[in-house]
Design a protein around this motif. Structure first.
Motif, mmCIF file in Angstrom:
data_model
loop_
_atom_site.group_PDB
_atom_site.id
_atom_site.type_symbol
_atom_site.label_atom_id
_atom_site.label_comp_id
_atom_site.label_asym_id
_atom_site.label_seq_id
_atom_site.Cartn_x
_atom_site.Cartn_y
_atom_site.Cartn_z
ATOM 1 N N TRP A 1 41.192 39.100 53.857
ATOM 2 C CA TRP A 1 41.035 38.665 52.475
ATOM 3 C C TRP A 1 40.659 37.199 52.353
ATOM 4 O O TRP A 1 40.204 36.757 51.288
ATOM 5 C CB TRP A 1 42.308 38.938 51.692
ATOM 6 N N ASP B 1 34.741 37.706 48.985
ATOM 7 C CA ASP B 1 33.819 38.789 48.670
ATOM 8 C C ASP B 1 33.732 38.896 47.154
ATOM 9 O O ASP B 1 34.744 39.088 46.472
ATOM 10 C CB ASP B 1 34.314 40.105 49.275
ATOM 11 N N SER B 2 32.545 38.768 46.637
ATOM 12 C CA SER B 2 32.360 38.798 45.183
ATOM 13 C C SER B 2 32.594 40.182 44.599
ATOM 14 O O SER B 2 32.668 40.335 43.376
ATOM 15 C CB SER B 2 30.944 38.324 44.831
ATOM 16 N N ASN B 3 32.704 41.202 45.449
ATOM 17 C CA ASN B 3 32.877 42.565 44.954
ATOM 18 C C ASN B 3 34.343 42.982 44.857
ATOM 19 O O ASN B 3 34.628 44.142 44.543
ATOM 20 C CB ASN B 3 32.140 43.555 45.859
ATOM 21 N N ARG B 4 35.268 42.084 45.169
ATOM 22 C CA ARG B 4 36.684 42.442 45.053
ATOM 23 C C ARG B 4 37.462 41.241 44.511
ATOM 24 O O ARG B 4 37.103 40.090 44.741
ATOM 25 C CB ARG B 4 37.262 42.895 46.394
ATOM 26 N N ASN C 1 37.838 47.630 43.215
ATOM 27 C CA ASN C 1 37.336 46.259 43.133
ATOM 28 C C ASN C 1 38.387 45.259 42.688
ATOM 29 O O ASN C 1 38.119 44.069 42.650
ATOM 30 C CB ASN C 1 36.126 46.176 42.190
#
Length: 777
Positions: free
Chosen positions: A49, A53-56, A18
């Motif tokens: 990129w 993405d809130s997960n990375r 993450n």
């Protein structure tokens, strides 16, 4: 960049990683885009990129001005991006290797990683928000302790009525206390609608308590002293001040904004302590302390610009707004000199921008006097608001006064231009070399000898025609309908990064012309001085390594020089067996030795001049000398073009050398196509009788070389891997013309006696008498 690319792998498990933490990584683009595979990889990874993405998380730290390998502006991308100079408690620049072991930065990263640990599992947290808060605190907004938990302040605080409450009427004052037994509260009154009381800046030295500054309403009178019963904690606005002496923290408030929130005072709490505590307070107006510098000194200026002749007595805070500091060539030095009798005075100047975290600092103390470089790492992006500008914050010593001025710095401007635009020079160098070759071939097509390389640069590579065509073509390619047909121009990328300027092509072209002139001079020096030595070294190597005899090695070299197709065949085999760049390097060495051999033959011809003068063979002497010089001039230009092609593919040779213990052949090989194409052209290019005179299609060849030079400047100033196909195309077209084009010899003019006889015969025919005509009839 490899770590970012892992997320695109088909076997990657989503959620298994993450956070990506990078140090001095060029995220925006490679430093030099020499490889189509790397360019494609960057495009694919960055496109992935760019979709948030809130997960990375992507966390990037750059090194600053000391990093000479990777321009730090390329590192400022990600969820958290900063330079080491802007990290609290670091404040220093690190080069490309030192950033790995810089102690201050290592400690900040380690603290952020420990704060990212889940207290329950004792492992790194799977929640990206927790990791983001930890790194955001330690890399950007650290305002107190070494743990992120210390950044959470209670909103309201009850004050100690038994403490000592003081309210000063002066706008600038300093409080020094030692061995305090009870807390002291320093009150700063908020005067509404008074421009002189618009802002307050507070600097604290020796106050280790986390909660130390508040906003309150002094509506309580206790023991005949006006005070506040409770206050709203404003300590979260605290910032550490870069310091060479003692630990300092400061805060600046807009008093009029606090008044609208219902506060009457700003209160500073000095806790009981056995150490010395120093508190500097400065109340000021915007007009007095926040100054706008509308222009920086130009490169031609010699005199500095006085910004503040003498700072106000007791002044703690100044801000200089620099709305014009936004381009690469905007650079100068900010100098602030102290006039102070105090022994341990301290002042710091900090350059910051509103669009990136790239702070830089300069200090003036009793033992240190630094100037602040006013230059950018990341240029002002297109499309941001005009209110986002660069600015300098001066945190001064109230016991001193300062003179602040901005001095011009041509060396710094030149350094910025090199930092931002030097990677584009190969494209302009190729254009200059192609235009020099064009000038040489134009003269040969008209029956003249091939002019010298330096003369060809002076006469054939003038930017009068190329630069206007370049600017017009770039403008046309930006148009919507045209942009859909042709490939993307590199100038669109330069414009998006703020690197485009009107006179940029002309400046780079002039620099490239000078570089080409120097390289041409270096080639001649190498041929004259080191040519014989290189030939002897190669002969000795062949004699020891292959044949075991000196005579055999000389014979082999002589045979290869007469049979260039044999060398080309060996180079093709070498390219397939190893890598194309290695074959290009070997071909460059052979080409150099071939030019050396031609120079030696030219010297031999010069030694024979006295004998031929004795025999009366003057015409033959000058004819042979001009022929040898013509061939030398042409092949020197060809050697330079071959060298540039080899240099563009040098990274492939380095990659092959590193992988050689494990794999003898480089795969994939970006240099293979160029190597094979040049090896095919080599048997024609390496002929001694090059170039031939009076060939057909001379005008067409001139237009082709001009067009290739222009296309290289349009499509390849940044994408340097596109230069190689243009160079190969130029080589192939020249070789095809020299090999297949027919010669059109000019019709010789009649000599003087023959012309006279023809005129007399014509005159006799016209003046023949009528009787003779009748007789003939």
């Amino acid at each position: 960049m490899v770590a970012k690319g892992v997320f695109l792998e088909p076997t990657f498990v989503p959620g298994s990683v993450n956070t990506v933490l990078t140090l001095a990584t060029p995220h925006a683009s490679p430093v030099m885009m020499l490889d189509p595979y790397v360019a494609s990889y960057y495009q694919k990874v960055n496109s992935f990129w760019e979709v948030g993405d809130s997960n990375r998380l992507l966390i990037s730290v750059g090194g600053g001005h000391r990093d000479l390998l990777v321009r730090s502006g390329l590192t400022l991308e990600g969820n958290i991006s900063t330079l080491s100079t802007a990290v609290p408690a670091v404040w220093v620049s690190a080069d490309h290797l030192c950033i790995l072991w810089c102690k201050q930065l290592v400690l900040s990263l380690a603290r952020a990683l420990f704060d990212s640990v889940d207290s329950k599992t004792k492992l790194l947290s799977n929640d990206p928000q927790i990791i983001y808060e930890a790194f955001n605190y330690h890399l950007l907004n650290r305002n107190f302790g070494k743990r992120v938990a210390s950044a959470f302040y209670p909103s309201n605080t009850d004050f100690d009525k038994e403490g000592e409450w003081r309210e000063y009427l002066r706008r600038q004052f300093t409080v020094k206390e030692t061995h305090l037994k009870k807390p002291v509260y320093i009150m700063v009154r908020i005067v509404p609608n008074d421009l002189k009381h618009e802002f307050v800046s507070i600097e604290a030295i020796g106050i280790e308590r986390r909660d130390w500054v508040y906003g309150c309403n002094a509506d309580l009178v206790y023991k005949h002293v006006r005070m506040c019963e409770t206050g709203m904690n404003l300590s979260n606005f605290t910032k550490f001040v870069p310091s060479l002496m003692k630990r300092r923290k400061s805060v600046t408030f807009n008093l009029h904004s606090l008044k609208k929130q219902g506060f009457s005072h700003v209160v500073v709490r000095v806790p009981p302590s056995s150490n010395e505590v120093v508190l500097n307070i400065d109340v000021f107006s915007r007009q007095e302390r926040i100054l706008q510098v509308n222009s920086l000194p130009s490169i031609y200026s010699r005199s500095p610009v006085d910004v503040v002749e003498v700072t106000s007595v007791g002044a703690l805070y100044y801000q200089l707004q620099l709305p014009t500091l936004e381009k690469a060539w905007h650079a100068a030095n900010l100098v602030f000199e102290a006039n102070c009798a105090a022994q341990n005075h301290h002042a710091v100047a900090t350059l910051a921008t509103d669009w990136s975290s790239e702070d830089s600092h300069a200090f003036v103390t009793s033992s240190v006097s630094q100037s602040l470089p006013l230059k950018l790492h990341l240029l002002r992006p297109n499309g941001i608001e005009k209110s986002e500008i660069s600015h300098v914050t001066l945190q001064l010593d109230p016991a001193c006064t300062y003179n602040v001025k901005i001095e011009p710095s041509p060396a710094m401007i030149l350094g910025q231009l090199v930092r931002f635009y030097a990677p584009q020079l190969p494209a302009y160098l190729v254009a200059v070399l192609l235009l020099a070759l064009r000038a040489q071939l134009n003269g040969v097509a008209e029956g003249q000898t091939c002019i010298a390389f330096h003369s060809a640069i002076a006469s054939g590579s003038k930017p009068y025609f190329l630069m206007p065509i370049l600017k017009v073509s770039v403008h046309i390619l930006r148009l919507g309908p045209v942009a859909k047909i042709f490939p993307s121009s590199d100038w669109i990328l330069l414009y998006s990064q703020g690197l485009d300027m009107f006179f940029l092509p002309l400046i780079l072209y002039c620099v490239a012309s000078f570089a080409a002139y120097v390289f041409g001079l270096a080639i001649w020096i190498a041929v004259v001085v080191w040519g014989t030595t290189a030939n002897k070294i190669l002969v000795r190597f062949i004699s020891r390594s292959i044949f075991g005899g000196f005579r055999w090695s000389e014979w082999v070299l002589g045979t290869f020089a007469k049979l260039p197709w044999a060398v080309a065949f060996l180079l093709v085999a070498l390219a397939y067996a190893t890598c194309g760049a290695l074959a290009l390097a070997a071909g460059l060495c052979f080409y150099f030795l071939l030019v050396v051999k031609m120079y030696e033959e030219y010297l031999e011809e010069l030694l024979k001049v006295p004998l031929r003068l004795i025999k009366g063979q003057r015409t033959e002497i000058w004819g042979r000398s001009e022929t040898f010089l013509s061939e030398l001039h042409f092949h020197c230009t060809g050697l330079l073009l071959w060298a540039v092609t080899t240099g563009l593919h040098a990274p492939c040779a380095l990659a092959w050398a590193r992988a050689f213990p494990f794999e003898t052949r480089l795969s994939p090989d970006p240099s293979l196509a160029a190597a094979l194409a040049l090896c095919v052209c080599a048997p024609v290019l390496w002929q001694r009788q090059m170039p031939r005179q009076y060939l057909k299609h001379g005008q067409e060849m001139s237009g082709i070389l001009f067009g290739v030079a222009a296309l290289g400047l349009i499509f390849a100033p940044v994408s340097l891997y596109r230069l190689s196909p243009f160079l190969v195309a130029a080589f192939m077209m020249v070789c095809l013309q020299q090999l297949m084009a027919k010669q059109i010899l000019p019709i010789p003019e009649p000599s003087a006696p023959a012309a006279t006889a023809a005129i007399m015969e014509k005159a006799e025919t016209e003046e023949e008498p009528p009787a003779d005509k009748e007789k003939q009839s």
